[in-house]
Write a protein that holds these residues in place. Sequence first.
Motif, mmCIF file in Angstrom:
data_model
loop_
_atom_site.group_PDB
_atom_site.id
_atom_site.type_symbol
_atom_site.label_atom_id
_atom_site.label_comp_id
_atom_site.label_asym_id
_atom_site.label_seq_id
_atom_site.Cartn_x
_atom_site.Cartn_y
_atom_site.Cartn_z
ATOM 1 N N THR A 34 0.822 -1.191 0.490
ATOM 2 C CA THR A 34 -0.352 0.221 -0.160
ATOM 3 C C THR A 34 1.198 1.655 -0.155
ATOM 4 O O THR A 34 1.847 0.908 0.815
ATOM 5 N N ARG A 79 -1.674 5.943 5.130
ATOM 6 C CA ARG A 79 -2.963 5.101 4.427
ATOM 7 C C ARG A 79 -2.319 4.113 5.906
ATOM 8 O O ARG A 79 -2.555 2.667 6.119
ATOM 9 N N ASN A 126 -7.074 0.816 1.264
ATOM 10 C CA ASN A 126 -6.407 2.300 0.485
ATOM 11 C C ASN A 126 -8.300 2.912 -0.229
ATOM 12 O O ASN A 126 -8.148 3.744 -1.236
ATOM 13 N N ASN A 152 -6.508 9.289 0.990
ATOM 14 C CA ASN A 152 -8.398 9.260 0.491
ATOM 15 C C ASN A 152 -9.116 9.992 -0.145
ATOM 16 O O ASN A 152 -9.492 10.484 -1.043
#
Length: 320
Positions: A34, A79, A126, A152
């Motif tokens: 990620t 994240r 995500n 995000n």
Amino acid sequence: MNFLRSVRVVADASATGTGNIDWDAVSEAARAATDPGTLDLSAAEREGYASDVRDARDRLAEVAEVSFDVPDVVEVQNRHHWIDANVRTFRRVMAPFEEHGPSVLPGVTRAVNTGTFALVLSFLGNNVLGQYDPLLLAEGDDDHGLYFVHPNIRRVADSLDVDYPRFRRWIAFHEVSHAAEFGAAPWLSTHLEKRMNRGIDALVEGDLDRDAFAELDTAMTSVEGYAELLMDRAFDEEYEDLRRKLDERRQGGGPIAKLARRALGLGLKRRQYERGARFFEYVADKRGIAAASRVWDHPENLPTDAELDAPERWIARVSP
């Protein structure tokens, strides 16, 4: 992102450690898969988050006529921060399964479980925009948390072609709505925990406690539906375009994204939103938001599964 490293970490989980899941490997593999995203916020952006939360708290308390405060822990995260916080949550929930070690092929079991949770956390990391964390099943005096995954929020606002500050504010109102529920109902965390524990204990023993999961689903439908009601009534700007575009985005995506949503039960969560929202809209239209807020007075005021589809019965029982 480093997918090769992520795969290697999961493979190594089969050769080392004990238990059904290698949580350190889950965290490392999910992070490796990620992109953390940037947290390079301007002073105006940081103040924007703080102002959104304060305004949401004040406006929601006024509209709902309930007393609550936001958690002491309010974090703007990337994240990886979100993944770390939720590894701890998953670890708490899965603890009963961890106590029952794998009976056959322990290395394979550990690797598969580790890879599954790493994939889940990477996908969610995500996509999650904000989160109210009531710290279910936590021990000690840790405070509930309110998280905003800034990369995000920024990415989705851009992809939807909507005003970023307005979108950020809308997300803040939604998450603070959940804080309002748990603040107005000190018993709610315990109520949910008892049903989670019953369901999990049954699964560990190889059984399925349908009543526990049905009660949990009914309670969560109330939680999601009431938050939708508050957000709709309290948000101080136009929002229909935000909801429409976000719903269209959630229904889109490639086949892998759609499969992941089904596997994670995100469709169920959406149905909880919609079913709960219809219930509370009916009650609020007939009796006002203060009457709808009586759902949090005590556990007996939660609607039954049947009452969710027949809100007039709940009104007759709780708010005649």
